[in-house]
Design an enzyme around this catalytic site. Structure first.
Site, PDB file in Angstrom:
ATOM      1  N   CYS A  68       0.881  -1.218  -0.278  1.00  0.00           N
ATOM      2  CA  CYS A  68      -0.152   0.299   0.386  1.00  0.00           C
ATOM      3  C   CYS A  68       0.958   0.968  -0.180  1.00  0.00           C
ATOM      4  CB  CYS A  68      -0.238  -0.195   1.321  1.00  0.00           C
ATOM      5  SG  CYS A  68      -0.180   0.226   3.323  1.00  0.00           S
ATOM      6  N   ARG A 106      -3.677  -0.034   5.239  1.00  0.00           N
ATOM      7  CA  ARG A 106      -3.970  -1.579   4.563  1.00  0.00           C
ATOM      8  C   ARG A 106      -2.725  -2.630   4.765  1.00  0.00           C
ATOM      9  NH1 ARG A 106      -5.487   2.528  -0.164  1.00  0.00           N
ATOM     10  NH2 ARG A 106      -3.767   3.293   0.774  1.00  0.00           N
ATOM     11  N   ASP A 132      -8.364   3.962   1.712  1.00  0.00           N
ATOM     12  CA  ASP A 132      -7.031   4.264   2.005  1.00  0.00           C
ATOM     13  C   ASP A 132      -8.267   4.850   3.956  1.00  0.00           C
ATOM     14  OD1 ASP A 132      -5.303   4.889   3.956  1.00  0.00           O
ATOM     15  OD2 ASP A 132      -4.103   6.251   1.773  1.00  0.00           O
TER      16      ASP A 132
HETATM   17  P1  4NP Z   1      -2.202   3.131   4.312  1.00  0.00           P
HETATM   18  O1  4NP Z   1      -2.144   3.977   4.307  1.00  0.00           O
HETATM   19  O2  4NP Z   1      -1.316   3.140   2.924  1.00  0.00           O
HETATM   20  O3  4NP Z   1      -3.015   2.348   3.720  1.00  0.00           O
HETATM   21  O4  4NP Z   1      -0.556   2.345   5.380  1.00  0.00           O
HETATM   22  C1  4NP Z   1      -1.485   5.600   5.136  1.00  0.00           C
HETATM   23  C2  4NP Z   1      -0.816   5.967   6.195  1.00  0.00           C
HETATM   24  C3  4NP Z   1      -0.159   6.771   5.949  1.00  0.00           C
HETATM   25  C4  4NP Z   1       0.138   7.545   4.904  1.00  0.00           C
HETATM   26  C5  4NP Z   1      -0.821   7.311   3.942  1.00  0.00           C
HETATM   27  C6  4NP Z   1      -1.658   6.316   3.835  1.00  0.00           C
HETATM   28  N1  4NP Z   1       0.758   8.540   5.140  1.00  0.00           N
HETATM   29  O5  4NP Z   1       0.667   9.700   4.412  1.00  0.00           O
HETATM   30  O6  4NP Z   1       1.173   8.419   5.991  1.00  0.00           O
END
Ligand code: 4NP
Length: 155
Positions: A9, A15, A123
């Site tokens: 991800c 995720r 997300d």
């Molecule tokens: P993930 O969600 O891709 O599902 O882990 C996110 C967690 C943090 C960030 C972006 C997406 N971030 O920009 O810090």
């Protein structure tokens, strides 16, 4: 040697850690190795988001020992299957491939559940409080199908 599956991800804290934990819980550990990574670098060495840890724990899956890492091009050859959570992850990863074999390893995870629809796992990082619950449910269903296929093909 165990077959290797990578979940990808953006942050590797919401995720893909869930997808890793859920799929690993459905596969025999001696035959399959499941890992996860993020396309971004913000959360290297971080524990998964506490909301992902909590929803996994509620479902008897422990992801608290996972540590964030960034996807690298060496993952293309190190892993047999690479599942990405959304279309943006897909393009980020596909930009890095060097050959057709690597391209074919990269799949949108929800296409297992809804073939050819190219749907995103949303997300949940900035979203609604119940976002983690709905993400868990869709990943659980997709991983049921993935586990069934992998066991049939490789066990
Ligand atoms: P993930 O969600 O891709 O599902 O882990 C996110 C967690 C943090 C960030 C972006 C997406 N971030 O920009 O810090």
């Amino acid at each position: 040697m165990p077959l290797k599956i990578l979940m990808v991800c953006l942050g590797n804290i919401c995720r893909s850690p869930l997808a890793e934990g859920i799929l690993a819980s459905k596969l025999p550990a001696d035959k399959f190795n499941v890992d996860s990574a993020g396309t971004g670098s913000w959360h290297i060495d971080h524990q998964p988001d506490e909301r992902s840890i909590a929803i996994a724990k509620k479902n008897k899956v422990d992801i608290s020992n996972q540590k964030g890492r960034q996807f690298t091009t060496s993952d293309f050859d190190a892993f047999d299957y690479i599942y990405v959570m959304d279309n943006s992850n897909y393009w980020d990863v596909i930009q890095l491939v060097e050959n057709q074999e690597q391209t074919e390893k990269v799949k949108l995870i929800l296409n297992e559940l809804f073939p050819n629809e190219n749907m995103d796992v949303p997300d949940p990082y900035f979203g609604m409080p119940n976002g983690f619950d709905s993400v868990y449910k869709m990943l659980d269903k997709a991983c049921d199908i993935i586990a069934e296929k992998l066991i049939e093909k490789h066990c």
